[in-house]
Design an enzyme around this catalytic site. Sequence first.
Site, mmCIF file in Angstrom:
data_model
loop_
_atom_site.group_PDB
_atom_site.id
_atom_site.type_symbol
_atom_site.label_atom_id
_atom_site.label_comp_id
_atom_site.label_asym_id
_atom_site.label_seq_id
_atom_site.Cartn_x
_atom_site.Cartn_y
_atom_site.Cartn_z
ATOM 1 N N ASP A 66 27.330 31.976 46.934
ATOM 2 C CA ASP A 66 27.344 30.570 46.511
ATOM 3 C C ASP A 66 26.149 30.268 45.629
ATOM 4 O O ASP A 66 25.184 31.020 45.593
ATOM 5 C CB ASP A 66 27.411 29.620 47.731
ATOM 6 N N GLU A 86 32.610 23.613 52.556
ATOM 7 C CA GLU A 86 32.262 22.499 53.438
ATOM 8 C C GLU A 86 33.507 21.997 54.164
ATOM 9 O O GLU A 86 34.621 22.119 53.644
ATOM 10 C CB GLU A 86 31.710 21.347 52.591
#
Length: 237
Positions: free
Chosen positions: A70, A144
């Site tokens: 990420d 998320e």
Amino acid sequence: MTPPSGRVNLLVCDTPQAVAERAASLIERQVRAKPDSSLLVATGNTPMPTYAELARRKPKMSEVCAIQLDEYLGVSEHDPRSLYGWMERSFTRPLGVGRVLRFDAMSARPDAACAEHAAGIRTLGGIDLAILGLGPNGHLGFNEPPSDASAPTRPVVLSAASLLSNAPYWAPLAVPRQALTVGMDLILAARACLLIVTGEHKREVLGRMLEGPRTPQLPASYLQDAPLTVVADRAAC
Ligand code: F6R
């Protein structure tokens, strides 16, 4: 704490250092068995002692490909707060990793940058070992909540929980609000996953992740169906 599925292997160690040694041994075993392994590499605090232990052991990593998990959108690889910079300082450089696959986080077309990163992972033949940390909100990478098992590699808006947990790395500046993440689809397709969890502050989320229902509200819960080894300290269990 009982792992729910026959595929999950839960290894409980007495201390964070014992976790680092155990996790380093698993990574070492992977690269010995397959010297050109593709490793998905989490940053964050949790795996740092593991990477330091690996750097002490110095297994041969020149053929390994480290895949970035990420990155903050619009943050250059040269910015010390970039997750790429963190991966380089803690993993690829000290371990002498030969190949790196990274996000182009400066791209004006974040969707295309994500598609390119995902295509690069597929060209490698997928992920041999995904080294993961557990977000306080159950995120994996920057998947998320809510993220389901099919969530692709994509640009995301960071949750309030992630903005808060990353704030110390960015103070006095604000944490970037958007990021790029390898998707749940590619993480869950990894041939093996290693989740490293330490500290009492992770106990509640680890319990829900292992024993609760699989839910987009806790993306890591989908690891229950993956070929997963969890290495955790007693405090986290
Ligand atoms: C970072 C990453 C994140 C972290 C998670 C836990 O590359 O993928 O998902 O693994 O936020 O962070 P720590 O280990 O700092 O608690």
